[in-house]
Design an enzyme around this catalytic site. Structure first.
Site, PDB file in Angstrom:
ATOM      1  N   ARG A 105       0.351  -1.055   0.167  1.00  0.00           N
ATOM      2  CA  ARG A 105      -0.031  -0.228   0.338  1.00  0.00           C
ATOM      3  C   ARG A 105       0.976   1.219   0.307  1.00  0.00           C
ATOM      4  O   ARG A 105       0.535   1.932  -0.570  1.00  0.00           O
ATOM      5  CB  ARG A 105      -0.964   0.088   1.050  1.00  0.00           C
ATOM      6  N   ILE A 119      -7.022   8.195  -2.049  1.00  0.00           N
ATOM      7  CA  ILE A 119      -6.936   6.047  -1.800  1.00  0.00           C
ATOM      8  C   ILE A 119      -8.040   5.978  -0.781  1.00  0.00           C
ATOM      9  O   ILE A 119      -7.315   6.826   0.316  1.00  0.00           O
ATOM     10  CB  ILE A 119      -5.210   5.623  -1.405  1.00  0.00           C
ATOM     11  N   SER A 120      -8.738   4.281  -1.342  1.00  0.00           N
ATOM     12  CA  SER A 120      -9.980   4.808  -0.132  1.00  0.00           C
ATOM     13  C   SER A 120      -9.356   4.328   1.022  1.00  0.00           C
ATOM     14  O   SER A 120      -8.002   3.619   1.350  1.00  0.00           O
ATOM     15  CB  SER A 120     -10.432   3.537  -0.601  1.00  0.00           C
ATOM     16  N   GLN A 121     -10.120   4.350   2.459  1.00  0.00           N
ATOM     17  CA  GLN A 121      -8.887   3.603   3.583  1.00  0.00           C
ATOM     18  C   GLN A 121      -9.245   1.876   3.444  1.00  0.00           C
ATOM     19  O   GLN A 121      -9.893   1.621   2.582  1.00  0.00           O
ATOM     20  CB  GLN A 121     -10.330   4.130   4.714  1.00  0.00           C
TER      21      GLN A 121
END
Ligand code: SAH
Length: 246
Positions: free
Chosen positions: A68, A94-96
């Site tokens: 990530r 960027i999504s969790q």
């Protein structure tokens, strides 16, 4: 029973030590710099993903595998494994990690699947999908983000992902139909072109709701040519779905 004399047992220990060193050599040689984050990734999976109810072993393995920190700006790497979205430039995020895992699990993919993602952003969600399925197409409306994600995914070896630049409202007619579609920006209604590009039996996971407010995450299954089934997966907050290509 024969008791080994001191020499044999020394020789044995030496042999064990040597074989350990030899077997560790490939590991040491490949020791990538990203190893510094293995512990953080493991903690992310256990504390924020397993703890909040994601169970699919494949999804958890993919979340453990994808680097990530390679998908966030260098200055934000230390926060890459926290359970929150992070800015990636151009007003996007960027999504969790939990939401990525939840959406991936809800898509119920299998290895031969062909998946469409709408909203490439950093390319992280596409990489998670690419760990699980044969082929991923991802479409991004902001050209510079599409370009950067394409480069990052290629650099990290994700050769089963193709990044396209365009308005994902219309899906990707030329690559359809898809076994699953994940939408990672929130429109105020479900785009019909996307429903039409799902195979019968295909799943779509999509946040829908008003701009700048909470949305509902839906899991849609195309149960027949004409019928869909909807399941409410709960409240979420996504960046708005953009409609004009730039
Ligand atoms: N899945 C991404 C999350 C990015 S945020 C990741 O893992 O990083 C959502 C992205 O959707 C943004 O990059 C935004 O530019 C993009 N987007 C918004 N509207 C879009 C549209 N109509 N078509 C394609 N992409 C869109």
């Amino acid at each position: 029973m024969r008791t080994p004399n001191r020499h044999t047992s020394f020789a044995r220990r030496l042999l064990t030590l040597l074989s350990f060193i030899v077997s560790s050599l490939p590991l040491l040689a490949n020791q990538p710099a990203e190893d510094a984050f293995i512990g953080e990734r493991e903690r992310m999976v256990e504390r924020t993903i397993v703890a909040r109810g994601v169970e699919d072993e494949g999804v958890l393995a993919a979340m453990r595998a994808v680097l990530r920190h390679e998908f966030v700006p260098v200055a934000a790497r230390a926060q890459a494994y926290g359970d929150f979205p992070l800015p990636i430039g151009f007003g996007q995020t960027i999504s969790q990690p939990f939401i990525v895992a939840l959406m991936t699990e809800a898509a119920a993919v299998t290895p031969n699947d062909h998946v469409l993602e709408v909203g490439t952003g950093s390319g992280y969600q596409a990489a998670v999908l690419a760990e699980l399925v044969e082929r991923v197409d991802s479409i991004e409306i902001i050209g510079a983000l599409a370009e950067r994600a394409r480069n990052d995914l290629e650099r990290l070896g994700y050769d089963n992902v193709t990044v396209h630049h365009g308005d994902g409202y219309f899906g990707l007619e030329q690559e359809a139909p898809f076994d699953a579609i994940l939408v990672t920006a929130a429109p105020d209604h479900i785009p019909q072109p996307l429903v039409r590009q799902l195979k019968v039996g295909g799943r779509m996971v999509i946040p829908v709701g008003p701009v700048g407010s909470y949305q509902t995450l839906w899991r849609l299954v195309r149960v027949s040519e004409e019928q869909v089934q909807l399941e409410n997966l709960g409240g979420v907050r996504f960046v708005p779905f953009i409609r004009d290509t730039r």
